[in-house]
Write an enzyme that holds these catalytic residues in place. Structure first.
Site, short mmCIF file in Angstrom:
data_model
loop_
_atom_site.label_atom_id
_atom_site.label_comp_id
_atom_site.label_asym_id
_atom_site.label_seq_id
_atom_site.Cartn_x
_atom_site.Cartn_y
_atom_site.Cartn_z
N HIS A 116 -9.56 7.75 3.72
CA HIS A 116 -9.49 8.66 4.86
C HIS A 116 -9.00 7.99 6.13
O HIS A 116 -9.32 6.83 6.42
CB HIS A 116 -10.81 9.39 5.09
CG HIS A 116 -11.97 8.55 5.51
ND1 HIS A 116 -12.27 8.30 6.84
CD2 HIS A 116 -12.94 7.93 4.79
CE1 HIS A 116 -13.36 7.57 6.91
NE2 HIS A 116 -13.78 7.33 5.69
N ASP A 176 -14.05 1.39 8.60
CA ASP A 176 -14.32 2.59 7.81
C ASP A 176 -13.44 3.72 8.34
O ASP A 176 -13.71 4.26 9.41
CB ASP A 176 -15.80 2.94 7.91
CG ASP A 176 -16.18 4.28 7.31
OD1 ASP A 176 -15.39 4.82 6.53
OD2 ASP A 176 -17.28 4.78 7.64
N GLU A 226 -12.85 13.33 6.49
CA GLU A 226 -13.94 12.82 5.66
C GLU A 226 -15.21 12.62 6.49
O GLU A 226 -16.32 12.87 6.00
CB GLU A 226 -13.51 11.50 5.01
CG GLU A 226 -14.45 11.01 3.91
CD GLU A 226 -15.64 10.19 4.42
OE1 GLU A 226 -16.59 9.98 3.64
OE2 GLU A 226 -15.62 9.76 5.60
N GLU A 227 -15.07 12.18 7.72
CA GLU A 227 -16.24 11.89 8.54
C GLU A 227 -17.04 13.14 8.90
O GLU A 227 -18.20 13.05 9.30
CB GLU A 227 -15.83 11.16 9.83
CG GLU A 227 -15.28 9.76 9.63
CD GLU A 227 -16.32 8.76 9.13
OE1 GLU A 227 -17.48 9.16 8.92
OE2 GLU A 227 -15.97 7.58 8.96
N ASP A 233 -13.55 3.38 -0.04
CA ASP A 233 -14.30 3.48 1.22
C ASP A 233 -15.13 2.22 1.41
O ASP A 233 -14.91 1.23 0.72
CB ASP A 233 -15.17 4.74 1.21
CG ASP A 233 -15.26 5.40 2.58
OD1 ASP A 233 -15.46 4.68 3.57
OD2 ASP A 233 -15.14 6.64 2.66
N HIS A 252 -20.53 2.12 10.72
CA HIS A 252 -20.57 3.09 11.83
C HIS A 252 -21.01 2.47 13.14
O HIS A 252 -21.51 3.15 14.04
CB HIS A 252 -21.46 4.29 11.48
CG HIS A 252 -20.82 5.24 10.52
ND1 HIS A 252 -21.27 6.52 10.32
CD2 HIS A 252 -19.75 5.10 9.71
CE1 HIS A 252 -20.50 7.12 9.42
NE2 HIS A 252 -19.57 6.27 9.04
#
Length: 387
Positions: free
Chosen positions: A72, A190, A224-225, A245, A325
């Site tokens: 992503h 990410d 995706e998030e 991922d 994150h």
């Protein structure tokens, strides 16, 4: 299948280029343009959905069934919720990420007409000289954050004069630092590191003129998030979906810090028994450092694809990521391992001949997964033998 050299400089440069392009979910057009330029350079054909997800095409011997590999392009970010009387901005998160990771982040606000403003995400009680110990006791939450713009603003009217509005997007600076010892640190590895690994593997396969037994689609998703992921870009011929991922490094996890992690299950449930063990077998056969892991609070493009109603085999491989994150860290060796595994997986045949049809008789259904052995399937030609 044959092992192929991975271009580490291309991997590094591509990742840095991706990180330079702000792409919070909902504002991904520029990073889509960047990836399409990379695909043009590689000579890979592709299509783009109306919202900007990319489906690139690597032709193989067989056009159906085919496989897809997804990573992503969208990242976490924030959005203006309200203009405050003191000239600050109330914000909400885009994607799920902790407010404590956002505190102190330098950002760019994107307003109408191409206007951009710089600023910092600040806790409401930011100064110890004013609030004393309350700066430590204030709960870390998005409701306790505000955006301080680097502009002469002290009122809501000042903000309106700058033509700032509720709903303006906020992109956080990635602040990449790539060390000579192989540690790469940045926000938004990410999943831009996964995208870079996928593009690097594609470059390796093309330059080696490796023969692909079946068509392979490269999917670059843009939401995706926020949960949509690969739900909207597959077509009916895809029998296998491999998501790429991050794998979290933390107590209680078994992620490989310098290799590839093959995920057995995430919050959406177990991944396909056969496809997962195909990836383990390839890693074992070609000496790719790897581990298996289970993630409790995690979902990927694969989950979104299945939840959208696609009857496909899915698997998830991960590069190492410490501090997911937040201000994240990986290692070059881990991304190289991921790229190697992708390049070999692209060269493997369909899991089963029956997978070319969505529905079939019991006669050609696998007998017993507990007794399944990849080497036996090589012998029966259900996947190509090793060169």
């Amino acid at each position: 299948m044959k092992a192929i050299d991975i271009d580490r400089q291309f991997l590094r440069d591509t990742l840095l280029g991706l990180l330079e392009v702000p792409s919070p979910t909902g504002m991904t057009d520029n990073v889509v343009q960047y990836v399409c330029e990379k695909l043009n350079e590689l000579g890979v054909s592709y299509e783009v959905t109306r919202r900007g997800a990319i489906r690139a095409n690597l032709p193989g011997k067989v056009h159906s069934p085919d496989r897809a590999i997804a990573a992503h392009l969208d990242t976490l970010g924030a959005m203006v919720k309200n203009l405050k009387p003191n000239g600050r901005l109330e914000v909400v998160s885009v994607g799920t990420w902790p407010a404590r990771s956002a505190e102190g982040a330098r950002v760019t606000l994107f307003s109408d007409g191409g206007r951009q403003y710089r600023g910092t995400l600040m806790p409401l009680k930011a100064s110890g000289h004013v609030f004393g110990k309350q700066v430590d006791s204030q709960e870390a939450s998005w409701s306790n954050l505000e955006l301080r713009l680097d502009e002469q603003v002290a009122s809501k009217a000042d903000l309106q004069q700058l033509e700032i509005h509720t709903g303006d997007m906020i992109a956080v600076d990635p602040q990449p630092e790539f060390l000579k010892n192989g540690f790469w640190v940045s926000r938004f590895l990410d999943d831009k590191a996964g995208v870079a690994a996928l593009l690097t593997a594609t470059k390796a396969v093309l330059e080696a003129k490796a023969e692909l037994p079946m068509d392979c689609h490269l999917l670059f998703t843009i939401s995706e998030e926020t949960g949509a992921g690969a739900s909207h870009i597959l077509h009916g011929d895809v029998a296998e979906l491999l998501a790429v991922d991050n794998g979290t490094i933390a107590p209680g996890q078994n992620t490989s810090e310098y290799g590839v992690t093959i995920t057995m299950q995430d919050s959406s449930g177990p991944f396909d028994w056969y496809l997962t063990r195909r990836l383990i077998f390839i890693s074992q056969t070609y000496g790719i450092e790897h581990s298996r892991d289970v993630f409790n609070y995690y979902r990927s493009d694969a989950a979104a694809a299945v939840e959208a109603g696609n009857d496909i085999r899915t698997a998830l491989i991960c590069f190492a990521l410490d501090g997911s994150h937040g201000y994240e860290r990986t290692h070059e060796k881990s991304l190289v391992a991921v790229a190697r595994l992708i390049s070999l997986y692209m060269q493997s045949g369909p899991m089963f001949e029956r997978d070319k049809a969505a529905i079939g008789p019991l006669a050609d259904f696998p007998d017993d997964q507990s007794e399944w052995d990849e080497t036996e399937f090589n012998d029966t030609k259900l996947l190509p033998s090793e060169d």
